[in-house]
Each structure stands twice: as structure tokens, then as C-alpha cells.
Design a protein around this motif. Structure first.
Motif, PDB file in Angstrom:
ATOM      1  N   ARG A 462       0.830  -1.207   0.000  1.00  0.00           N
ATOM      2  CA  ARG A 462       0.000   0.000   0.000  1.00  0.00           C
ATOM      3  C   ARG A 462       0.864   1.255   0.000  1.00  0.00           C
ATOM      4  O   ARG A 462       0.370   2.352   0.252  1.00  0.00           O
ATOM      5  CB  ARG A 462      -0.948  -0.023   1.191  1.00  0.00           C
ATOM      6  N   GLY A 463       2.155   1.068  -0.257  1.00  0.00           N
ATOM      7  CA  GLY A 463       3.023   2.207  -0.491  1.00  0.00           C
ATOM      8  C   GLY A 463       3.922   2.615   0.638  1.00  0.00           C
ATOM      9  O   GLY A 463       4.784   3.481   0.454  1.00  0.00           O
ATOM     10  N   VAL A 464       3.784   2.044   1.827  1.00  0.00           N
ATOM     11  CA  VAL A 464       4.594   2.461   2.972  1.00  0.00           C
ATOM     12  C   VAL A 464       5.935   1.720   2.945  1.00  0.00           C
ATOM     13  O   VAL A 464       5.965   0.490   3.063  1.00  0.00           O
ATOM     14  CB  VAL A 464       3.870   2.165   4.297  1.00  0.00           C
ATOM     15  N   PRO A 465       7.063   2.429   2.808  1.00  0.00           N
ATOM     16  CA  PRO A 465       8.364   1.753   2.805  1.00  0.00           C
ATOM     17  C   PRO A 465       8.635   1.095   4.161  1.00  0.00           C
ATOM     18  O   PRO A 465       8.431   1.708   5.206  1.00  0.00           O
ATOM     19  CB  PRO A 465       9.361   2.890   2.538  1.00  0.00           C
ATOM     20  N   MET A 466       9.058  -0.146   4.140  1.00  0.00           N
ATOM     21  CA  MET A 466       9.273  -0.898   5.372  1.00  0.00           C
ATOM     22  C   MET A 466      10.643  -1.569   5.370  1.00  0.00           C
ATOM     23  O   MET A 466      11.051  -2.169   4.383  1.00  0.00           O
ATOM     24  CB  MET A 466       8.189  -1.962   5.539  1.00  0.00           C
ATOM     25  N   PHE A 467      11.340  -1.465   6.519  1.00  0.00           N
ATOM     26  CA  PHE A 467      12.583  -2.204   6.704  1.00  0.00           C
ATOM     27  C   PHE A 467      12.274  -3.684   6.926  1.00  0.00           C
ATOM     28  O   PHE A 467      11.360  -4.030   7.672  1.00  0.00           O
ATOM     29  CB  PHE A 467      13.325  -1.710   7.947  1.00  0.00           C
ATOM     30  N   ASN A 468      13.044  -4.560   6.301  1.00  0.00           N
ATOM     31  CA  ASN A 468      13.014  -5.982   6.624  1.00  0.00           C
ATOM     32  C   ASN A 468      14.437  -6.492   6.518  1.00  0.00           C
ATOM     33  O   ASN A 468      14.912  -6.828   5.434  1.00  0.00           O
ATOM     34  CB  ASN A 468      12.086  -6.765   5.694  1.00  0.00           C
ATOM     35  N   LEU A 469      15.116  -6.498   7.624  1.00  0.00           N
ATOM     36  CA  LEU A 469      16.509  -6.933   7.641  1.00  0.00           C
ATOM     37  C   LEU A 469      16.840  -7.491   9.015  1.00  0.00           C
ATOM     38  O   LEU A 469      16.065  -7.340   9.971  1.00  0.00           O
ATOM     39  CB  LEU A 469      17.456  -5.792   7.286  1.00  0.00           C
ATOM     40  N   GLY A 470      17.974  -8.124   9.115  1.00  0.00           N
ATOM     41  CA  GLY A 470      18.365  -8.675  10.403  1.00  0.00           C
ATOM     42  C   GLY A 470      19.758  -9.260  10.376  1.00  0.00           C
ATOM     43  O   GLY A 470      20.498  -9.149   9.391  1.00  0.00           O
ATOM     44  N   ARG A 471      20.094  -9.884  11.473  1.00  0.00           N
ATOM     45  CA  ARG A 471      21.424 -10.432  11.693  1.00  0.00           C
ATOM     46  C   ARG A 471      21.781 -11.473  10.642  1.00  0.00           C
ATOM     47  O   ARG A 471      20.951 -12.302  10.266  1.00  0.00           O
ATOM     48  CB  ARG A 471      21.431 -11.061  13.087  1.00  0.00           C
ATOM     49  N   GLY A 472      23.011 -11.448  10.192  1.00  0.00           N
ATOM     50  CA  GLY A 472      23.498 -12.433   9.244  1.00  0.00           C
ATOM     51  C   GLY A 472      24.006 -13.683   9.944  1.00  0.00           C
ATOM     52  O   GLY A 472      23.826 -13.866  11.160  1.00  0.00           O
TER      53      GLY A 472
END
Length: 552
Positions: A462-472
Motif C-alpha cells: 500500500r506504499g509504505v516503505p518498510m525495513f526488513n533486515l536482520g542479523r546475518g
């Protein structure tokens, strides 16, 4: 800089004409409350909470506990004086499934449910009956105006059945080069998009052709996932804007259907990979019917608010799903509670820990919303309902951080960004990870489209930029061997099973590193006047531009 130059060249806009990006605010390291974090994970994953299944006594206990913890963290009720948002759902179970009958050329072909095809309805109606609907092959079923690509060009799909290829046109590319990012799946490759677009095009039904490699899973996964109850958010129109039926057919079934139409699947697939492909009417008709058993229920999202001090009507989201599977298949010890300690008591507890840290740091410039959503395990329904019925306008929601299944163990030297470089949030990731001394590692299994399979996606689409990241996986203690072994052990021995339990001997240092990363990313967004957008060629750019323009 290379990406920016490429985008500018593509748009033919002089670099000097571009607004200079706002600097990323420097956010100091945070000391999260580790004892409180551990106690919350232990409590949420205890047998008393019965696996936190929505619609059970476990939900009531969970929601009451989350409200208690949000209050203790110093948040305010986030929904007009209430801590919760009702999430109405409908369960649709197909039964008495007749075969898929194909007519129109030689003798009638009849394909068996389960073995040859699966289907269900998104409509909350008692019976689905489709008779003699024309079949149209629509390639990958993509309509991407920003790429000048439309697989539905020149065809009226009203009353017809779309036959659609899985994934997107350049998935066989070894690199990420190509209009659809090559090997990396885009949303256009996800089956959810294909059904949504078929409905927008007016199709009566949609059938995706299963192929193991581009789907990234075998037919057994399709069959099991589409057998039994399917869950949806209740809609006032009962889903009548959706197709009457959505489903999958085996690749061999598709080959047989196309052969009966005088066509070849391999040749049509090659044609569908080229820009300018036109849909192909097959001169065949499909018939299928089945009954639907309906059951409605109500679950709850939990919402806390920390008002901003300068721009309180602009919002940054932190999200995590509180639900898990409840009682499940017992293990060898007779334990039948899927406690969901890692998935996702960890993310839910981190939500409260980060809220507490933000309260102690003092209000940010923008308001921060802490959203514990329900029904993630049933198809992201809690986040889907909030995003469709936002308490705070999405046009005023700057971006957000999603937290799902944080792993105990060592801190890492690296991190991974799920979904790749999709938006201007990349600048924030770069600044924060540099400050934390982390290096970026390539995302694993980019062909599987993990970005589109967790709660942040309900907002992204719906257009909202979202972080999706985490520990390697390159752990400080033990290196890649230790990180990869831990991930393998959890996936094979505990994921979605009774063994996903709290362990008092967990090493919390890695999760604290995760928490610092999430805290600094979210607070950076909350301390700036910047409005990061998707990159111009990203699939979510147009909807964000429209949302911001309309203020919705």
C-alpha cells in the motif's frame, strides 16, 4: 551512487534538479532491558498461553499481557483511547470439489482435485459454480505500467478464466539484471499478486501453472496449503470484487490443456518472457464447482502510541505478530503445544523493549506506533486488516520496522536486507549499520520472494516503505559455521513445532544486537523530516506517490 546515476539516466532528469537527500540522523546506541526481554519471551511462550492461537483462551491471555507490558513501557493506548483493534475474519473451507472439466475441442478432459489441481474461493458465499468459462493464456499475468508491461493488453477478461505462469519473466537469469530483477522475485512473481490482478482485470477465475523451480516448492506444498480451511479478513462486500475461484494446476495438466488447444506450453512460455506479449485465447472452456463452509471470528491487534514532540501527525511503525499455532501435532514426548518462543515471542517482546527504550530516550520528533498484530500465521491477516483500516493514515506513515523470529545466539559481523535495494530506506540502513560496524551479506534464496511473506508486506503493497533486515550468519562467536548451523537446527528441529520453546540458557547477545539495529533504524526515521520513497522503478512507487498526493 551507481544506482542513483542509473535511475537519473533512466528518467532523463539532471542530477542538479534532484532534491538533496536529508541527512540520516545519528542515533546513539541503546541499552535494552535484557532481563525484561527474557522474562517476556518466557511468559509469552509458556504453556499458560497455549501457543497463542487466535480465537482461543490463549489469545485473551496474550492480549491482556501485551496491554500490561505496553502500559509498563510508558506507551499510550493507540486506537482512540483503546489498546486494541478488532480484526474480523472469515474461514472458508471448500468441500464436495468436482473435477476440473475442460471442453471445446476433442473429448472432455477431466482433472482430479488434489492430484491435478486445487482451487478455492475468496468470496464468502455458500457455493462456487463456474460453467463453460473461456480459457485465456495470459503469460505471467503481470500489469506493470512503470515497466510498460501488460500481459492483459487487448483482452476483455470478463467471464473468462486466466491461465497464468508462476514467478516473473526473467526468473531464470542468474543475476539480478532484468526488468523484473532477474533471479530476485518481485511482487509480480508472487501468486497472491497474480490472483489480485486477475480480479482487477475482471476474470471469473484464475489458474496458476505450477512448476517446482520457479515456484520454489513442490506440488505437495501447494496441495497441503490449499486443502482445508482458508482464512481471510471479513469485507463488507464479502469478497465479491474477487474472482469466483483461484487455484493451481500441475504443469502436466497445463501441457495437456494447451496441446488440446493446438498450442505448446514451452513455446508460449518463451513468448511470455518478451515485452509486448499478447494474451492467447485457447478456444477451450472450463467448468468447476464446489461448496463453501463459512465460519466467522474476531481477533485483536494491540496498539501502543508514543506521541511525537514536533510532528505528532507523522508516524513511524514498529510491528511484530503475537500469534502462533496453538495446539498442534504432539511430539514424541506427548507435547502438543506449539509455544512459538522464537516465532514470534521474541519479536513481540522486542516490540515492548524498544518501546521502553524510546520512552526513556524521550519523545522523537514524529510519533511512534507499536503494533502487535494477530493472524500472521493465517496469512498476514492482522497486518492486512490494519493496513486496509489504518488507525493512523498510511499517507502520514513514514515507514516502519518489522520484527519476526529473532534468533538466540551470538552477535554477527554482518546483516542481510530482505528484498534488496527497493527504496530510499537503503540510506538509513547504510548509515546505521556503518555506525554499528556491520557489513552487508547477500540475501539468501532471493528467488523465494521472502520480502512478500511477512507482516511488513501488508504496508509495503500500500506504499509504505518498510525495513526488513536482520542479523546475518557470520557470527562473532563461531563464524559462519556456527550461524548457519543454528539456523539449520532451528528450521529442521523447532520451526512450527512443539520444540520451539524458551531456553533459560539462551545467549541473548545476538538478539540485543538485533534490537539495537531496529531501535536505531526506527528512531532515525522518527527524528527526521525526510519522506523516503520507493525507487522510481519499484512496483510500489506509484501507489506511494498516489497515496501521498491524496493524503490517504
Amino acid at each position: 551512487m551507481k544506482l542513483r546515476a542509473l535511475l537519473l539516466a533512466t528518467l532523463a532528469i539532471p542530477a542538479a534538479a534532484q532534491a538533496k537527500p536529508a541527512p540520516v540522523p545519528v542515533v546513539a546506541p541503546v541499552a535494552l532491558n535484557q532481563p525484561a526481554l527474557a522474562e517476556m519471551v518466557k511468559t509469552l511462550s509458556s504453556d499458560e498461553f497455549e501457543g497463542r492461537s487466535p480465537g482461543t483462551a490463549g489469545e485473551e491471555t496474550t492480549v491482556a499481557y501485551l496491554i500490561e507490558r505496553f502500559k509498563a513501557a510508558g506507551l499510550q493506548p493507540g486506537n482512540k483511547g483503546s489498546w486494541t483493534q478488532d480484526v474480523p475474519t472469515v474461514e472458508i473451507t471448500a468441500s464436495n470439489m468436482a473435477g476440473l472439466a475442460i471442453t471445446g475441442r476433442a473429448s472432455t478432459m477431466l482433472f482430479a482435485p488434489g492430484k491435478d489441481f486445487v482451487a478455492g474461493s475468496y468470496r464468502a458465499i455458500d457455493r462456487t459454480a463456474i460453467a463453460d468459462a473461456e480459457l485465456v493464456f495470459v503469460g505471467y499475468g503481470i500489469n506493470a505500467p512503470e515497466l510498460g508491461w501488460n500481459d492483459y493488453a487487448g483482452v476483455d477478461m470478463k467471464g473468462k478464466v486466466a491461465v497464468i505462469l508462476v514467478n516473473d519473466p526473467d526468473y531464470e537469469t542468474a543475476t539480478e539484471d532484468g526488468p523484473f530483477k532477474g533471479r530476485r522475485m518481485t511482487y509480480y512473481g508472487r501468486w497472491t499478486y497474480k490472483f489480485e490482478e486477475a480480479a482487477r482485470q475482471g476474470a471469473r477465475a484464475a489458474l496458476i501453472v505450477h512448476d517446482t523451480f520457479p515456484a520454489a516448492y513442490g506440488w505437495n506444498v501447494v496441495e497441503s496449503s490449499w486443502t482445508g480451511a482458508q482464512y481471510f479478513v471479513q469485507k463488507a462486500n464479502k469478497g465479491m470484487d474477487q474472482t469466483e475461484a483461484n487455484g493451481w494446476i500441475q504443469k502436466g495438466v497445463a501441457e495437456a490443456i494447451l496441446k488440446a488447444a493446438g498450442r505448446d506450453l514451452t513455446q508460449l512460455t518463451a513468448a511470455a518472457k518478451q515485452k509486448g506479449f499478447k494474451p492467447v485465447p485457447l478456444g477451450l472452456k472450463a467448468t468447476m464447482n464446489f461448496d463453501n463452509t463459512l465460519r466467522t471470528a474476531m481477533s485483536k491487534n494491540v496498539i501502543g502510541l508514543l506521541p511525537g514532540k514536533k510532528r505528532p501527525d507523522e508516524y513511524v511503525l514498529y510491528t511484530a505478530h503475537w500469534d502462533h499455532l496453538g495446539r498442534c501435532k504432539a511430539n514424541a514426548k506427548g507435547d502438543d503445544i506449539c509455544n512459538g518462543a522464537v516465532d514470534n515471542a521474541t519479536g513481540t517482546a522486542m516490540l515492548a523493549a524498544i518501546a521502553e527504550a524510546n520512552v526513556k530516550a524521550g519523545p522523537a520528533d514524529r510519533s511512534q506506533v507499536f503494533l502487535a498484530v494477530t493472524l500472521e500465521e493465517s496469512g498476514l491477516l492482522g497486518s492486512e486488516y490494519y493496513a486496509a483500516n489504518p488507525v493512523y493514515p498510511l499517507a502520514k506513515t513514514v515507514g516502519g520496522v518489522n520484527m519476526d523470529a529473532l534468533s538466540p545466539g551470538s552477535p554477527s559481523r554482518d546483516f542481510q536486507v530482505v528484498g534488496g535495494d527497493k527504496s530510499e530506506l537503503t540510506r538509513y540502513v547504510g548509515a546505521v549499520t556503518k555506525a554499528m560496524g556491520l557489513t552487508q551479506s547477500p540475501e539468501s534464496d532471493i528467488e523465494r520472494g521472502y520480502y512478500y511473506r511477512s507482516d511488513h508486506f501488508s504496508f509495503a503493497k500500500r506504499g509504505v516503505p518498510m525495513f526488513n533486515l536482520g542479523r546475518g550468519n557470520d557470527w562473532v562467536n563461531g563464524g559462519k559455521a556456527a550461524g548457519e548451523a543454528a539456523a539449520k537446527r532451528y528450521n529442521e528441529e523447532a520451526y512450527h513445532g512443539p520444540e520451539d520453546e524458551f531456553d533459560p540458557n539462551w545467549d541473548w547477545s545476538g538478539m540485543l544486537q538485533d534490537g539495537e539495529l531496529f531501535f536505531r533504524l526506527g528512531r532515525s526515521l522518527a527524528m527526521t523530516s525526510d519522506w523516503p520513497n520507493w525507487h522510481p522503478t519499484d512496483e510500489f512507487r506509484a501507489i506511494r506517490d498516489q497515496s501521498r498526493k491524496g493524503g490517504k
